[in-house]
Design a protein around this motif. Structure first.
Motif: not given
Length: 246
Positions: A72-76, A78, A82, A86, A129
């Motif tokens: 994932g990234n800084q948002d969690g 994915l 998901d 989006l 990412r």
């Protein structure tokens, strides 16, 4: 879902990992042996679109714990489900074909290693990412039940489930019967997709192997057509009847 996901930080390296805590405990010794053997096998498999098993153990009470890389990234984290949400429930054909190709290639690897996964769902596919996809905990659900090795029927079903994912990505619709050609849903879509999905989603048939499905993908067919199409110089030579133009 086979296991709950927890973010973990390695104390020494400060790197992020995901700990998967299985929903059900393995209290039966035979079941523990099967899962341990499967995890050991998966820990040696390296493929760019399979989440690698970095470590594993059993918690008190018998619940398996499996450590995999954090995608994932800084948002969690994915999942592909998901990402589809989006994007409003639909993806472009190029992006979807890339995901389909990566999943089919990963499936080919797990079957060659004797670790079939079974039918694949959107929530079992992680996205990193860069937009690459990864099958999570590949083969472990069937391994717990004692089902390993290769089976032509299982391989077709798994390949078909990836086609169902692809159909959902491109059309935004579930791959239900009767079959709806994707070009009737998506404007200006390559008509080769109609043929590919019609074959891939055939309940009593489908592609026999992931490799067959990969070879028939519209992108690969276009590439093959370009390779066999004569260039302008050869066309002129053919018209003049000069050797080398054939």
């Amino acid at each position: 879902m086979l296991a709950d996901r927890y973010l973990a930080l390695h104390v020494r390296s400060k790197g992020s990992f995901v700990v998967h805590r299985f929903s059900s405990a393995c209290t039966d010794r035979a079941q523990q042996r099967r899962l341990t053997a499967a995890l050991e096998r998966m820990s040696h498999i390296r493929h760019p679109h399979l989440l690698s098993v970095e470590n594993f153990s059993f918690a008190p009470g018998g619940r398996p714990l499996v450590v995999t890389p954090y995608t994932g990234n800084q948002d969690g984290l994915l999942t592909l489900a998901d990402l589809l949400d989006l994007k409003g429930g639909q993806m472009g054909a190029f992006e979807a074909e890339r995901a389909i190709l990566q999943l089919l290639d990963a499936t080919s690897c797990t079957h060659a290693a004797g670790m079939p996964h079974g039918e694949l769902g959107l929530d079992e596919v992680m996205v990193d990412r860069r937009g690459s996809v990864f099958i999570e905990l590949a083969g472990l659900r069937l391994a717990i039940g004692g089902r390993t090795g290769q089976s032509s029927e299982l391989l077709r079903d798994e390949t078909r489930s990836i086609a169902e994912i692809g159909y959902r990505l491109i059309t935004g619709l579930p791959a239900d019967e009767p079959f709806i050609p994707p070009t009737s849903v998506v404007r200006r879509l390559d008509r080769h997709w109609d043929e590919w999905f019609e074959t891939a989603l055939e309940p009593s048939g489908g592609f026999e192997t992931p490799s067959d499905a990969i070879d028939a993908l519209p992108g690969n067919r276009r590439e093959q057509a370009r390779e066999t199409q004569p260039g302008p110089v050869r066309v002129v030579l053919q018209r003049l009847g000069i050797p080398g133009g054939a």
